[in-house]
Design a protein around this motif. Sequence first.
Motif, PDB file in Angstrom:
ATOM      1  N   GLN A 227      50.759  52.102 -10.575  1.00 23.41           N
ATOM      2  CA  GLN A 227      50.947  50.800  -9.772  1.00 23.41           C
ATOM      3  C   GLN A 227      52.464  50.965  -9.341  1.00 23.41           C
ATOM      4  OE1 GLN A 227      50.965  47.475 -12.594  1.00 23.41           O
ATOM      5  NE2 GLN A 227      50.718  46.038 -10.650  1.00 23.41           N
ATOM      6  N   ASP A 228      53.497  51.547  -9.967  1.00 26.79           N
ATOM      7  CA  ASP A 228      54.811  51.352  -9.456  1.00 26.79           C
ATOM      8  C   ASP A 228      54.848  52.329  -8.346  1.00 26.79           C
ATOM      9  OD1 ASP A 228      55.538  49.847 -11.658  1.00 26.79           O
ATOM     10  OD2 ASP A 228      56.085  51.662 -12.851  1.00 26.79           O
ATOM     11  N   THR A 229      54.160  53.429  -8.165  1.00 26.63           N
ATOM     12  CA  THR A 229      54.290  54.195  -7.028  1.00 26.63           C
ATOM     13  C   THR A 229      53.864  53.416  -5.559  1.00 26.63           C
ATOM     14  OG1 THR A 229      54.177  56.264  -8.342  1.00 26.63           O
ATOM     15  CG2 THR A 229      53.554  56.639  -5.718  1.00 26.63           C
ATOM     16  N   LEU A 231      53.673  50.381  -5.240  1.00 28.99           N
ATOM     17  CA  LEU A 231      54.729  49.194  -4.877  1.00 28.99           C
ATOM     18  C   LEU A 231      55.811  49.832  -4.090  1.00 28.99           C
ATOM     19  CD1 LEU A 231      54.405  46.910  -7.948  1.00 28.99           C
ATOM     20  CD2 LEU A 231      53.430  46.411  -5.692  1.00 28.99           C
ATOM     21  N   ASP A 232      56.483  50.976  -4.945  1.00 28.86           N
ATOM     22  CA  ASP A 232      57.602  51.299  -4.315  1.00 28.86           C
ATOM     23  C   ASP A 232      57.469  52.220  -3.029  1.00 28.86           C
ATOM     24  OD1 ASP A 232      58.739  50.987  -6.537  1.00 28.86           O
ATOM     25  OD2 ASP A 232      58.682  52.924  -7.648  1.00 28.86           O
ATOM     26  N   ALA A 233      56.307  52.666  -2.703  1.00 29.48           N
ATOM     27  CA  ALA A 233      56.066  53.536  -1.489  1.00 29.48           C
ATOM     28  C   ALA A 233      55.470  52.416  -0.544  1.00 29.48           C
ATOM     29  CB  ALA A 233      55.087  54.740  -1.632  1.00 29.48           C
ATOM     30  N   GLN A 234      55.199  51.214  -0.864  1.00 31.63           N
ATOM     31  CA  GLN A 234      54.707  50.089  -0.019  1.00 31.63           C
ATOM     32  C   GLN A 234      53.253  50.566   0.739  1.00 31.63           C
ATOM     33  OE1 GLN A 234      57.735  48.823   2.713  1.00 31.63           O
ATOM     34  NE2 GLN A 234      58.839  48.150   0.993  1.00 31.63           N
ATOM     35  N   LEU A 235      52.436  51.138  -0.068  1.00 28.76           N
ATOM     36  CA  LEU A 235      51.333  51.598   0.348  1.00 28.76           C
ATOM     37  C   LEU A 235      50.262  50.422   0.138  1.00 28.76           C
ATOM     38  CD1 LEU A 235      51.021  55.020  -1.456  1.00 28.76           C
ATOM     39  CD2 LEU A 235      51.085  54.731   1.115  1.00 28.76           C
ATOM     40  N   ALA A 236      49.337  50.289   1.076  1.00 26.48           N
ATOM     41  CA  ALA A 236      48.539  49.147   1.390  1.00 26.48           C
ATOM     42  C   ALA A 236      47.120  49.769   1.677  1.00 26.48           C
ATOM     43  CB  ALA A 236      48.913  48.133   2.129  1.00 26.48           C
ATOM     44  N   SER A 237      45.983  48.775   1.773  1.00 22.90           N
ATOM     45  CA  SER A 237      44.756  48.961   2.158  1.00 22.90           C
ATOM     46  C   SER A 237      44.874  49.185   3.701  1.00 22.90           C
ATOM     47  CB  SER A 237      43.767  47.798   1.920  1.00 22.90           C
ATOM     48  OG  SER A 237      43.554  47.528   0.615  1.00 22.90           O
ATOM     49  N   PRO A 238      43.803  50.149   4.259  1.00 25.12           N
ATOM     50  CA  PRO A 238      42.861  50.716   3.479  1.00 25.12           C
ATOM     51  C   PRO A 238      43.524  52.118   2.959  1.00 25.12           C
ATOM     52  CG  PRO A 238      42.728  50.998   5.837  1.00 25.12           C
ATOM     53  CD  PRO A 238      44.000  50.271   5.780  1.00 25.12           C
ATOM     54  N   SER A 239      43.232  52.168   1.763  1.00 26.77           N
ATOM     55  CA  SER A 239      43.698  53.290   1.030  1.00 26.77           C
ATOM     56  C   SER A 239      42.749  53.726  -0.072  1.00 26.77           C
ATOM     57  CB  SER A 239      45.114  53.090   0.088  1.00 26.77           C
ATOM     58  OG  SER A 239      46.190  52.928   0.889  1.00 26.77           O
ATOM     59  N   VAL A 240      42.607  55.238  -0.412  1.00 30.15           N
ATOM     60  CA  VAL A 240      42.019  55.595  -1.325  1.00 30.15           C
ATOM     61  C   VAL A 240      42.910  56.184  -2.581  1.00 30.15           C
ATOM     62  CG1 VAL A 240      39.704  55.880  -0.180  1.00 30.15           C
ATOM     63  CG2 VAL A 240      41.402  57.928  -0.174  1.00 30.15           C
TER      64      VAL A 240
END
Length: 265
Positions: A227-229, A231-240
């Motif tokens: 979860q921290d990663t 948030l820190d990397a600002q990854l969002a959908s669409p993601s796997v």
Amino acid sequence: MTHPTHTFSGPGRCTLVGAGPGDPDLLTIKALKAIQAATVLLVDDLVSEAIQALIPTSARIIHVGKRGGCQSTPQAFIEKLILMAVREGENVVRLKGGDPFVFGRGGEEVEHLAQAGIHVDVVNGITAGLAAVSSLGVPLTHREHAHGVVFITGHPKPGSSGTDWRTLAATAYSARLTLVIYMGVNGVQHIQQELLTGLPPGTPVAIIQNASLPTQRHAITTLDSLQDTILDAQLASPSVIVVGDVFQGLLTLQQSTPASQAALG
């Protein structure tokens, strides 16, 4: 419960086409032929602009949004549109991101049209989970690290209890399975907590956003930092989210690389 079947012998037809993860070079030849022969296309949000550019200018395009976490076109309405167009004699293509039968609700559409007496052809596409790990040079299965793979949704049907992540974690650990989680970013806190009941905290994890597209980004981390990663990397959908020891090599390489040299792909 059985449903009445009404036979229709009109000239229209319907094909469910998997558009793959977004890169038009990953389309199958059969998919491209179906797209270019269509007169009406019902297109999901996750179908890339590059693939939509392959649609003939003479074809009618109906955008039917289907993106996790956003307002979507009701499934019943999509099925009604398909049925109406086929009965009007159109060559209908239902164009879906990934594969129609991997979290694409293609099965529901086939069942609905079959009840109306309409045969549906299905053209498979490369599913995002496979494209995502392949883009990193990593397999989903490996004789030493992973004896199988599980594709699973992190976004359960509203009103359902969803996945038993604790049981899945225990099974993945004992059977040495890779977990490929679709639509899991929004529920990542719960997923992470539950998986940690059966998997070691240091289990490698990859999060891949926009797999196969020029905008692809990814991060390699461990399960206890998932979860921290994100948030820190600002990854969002669409993601796997892919969990398993197949990423051990990438994780080891990342941990041995100075932070100043590490970059989010």
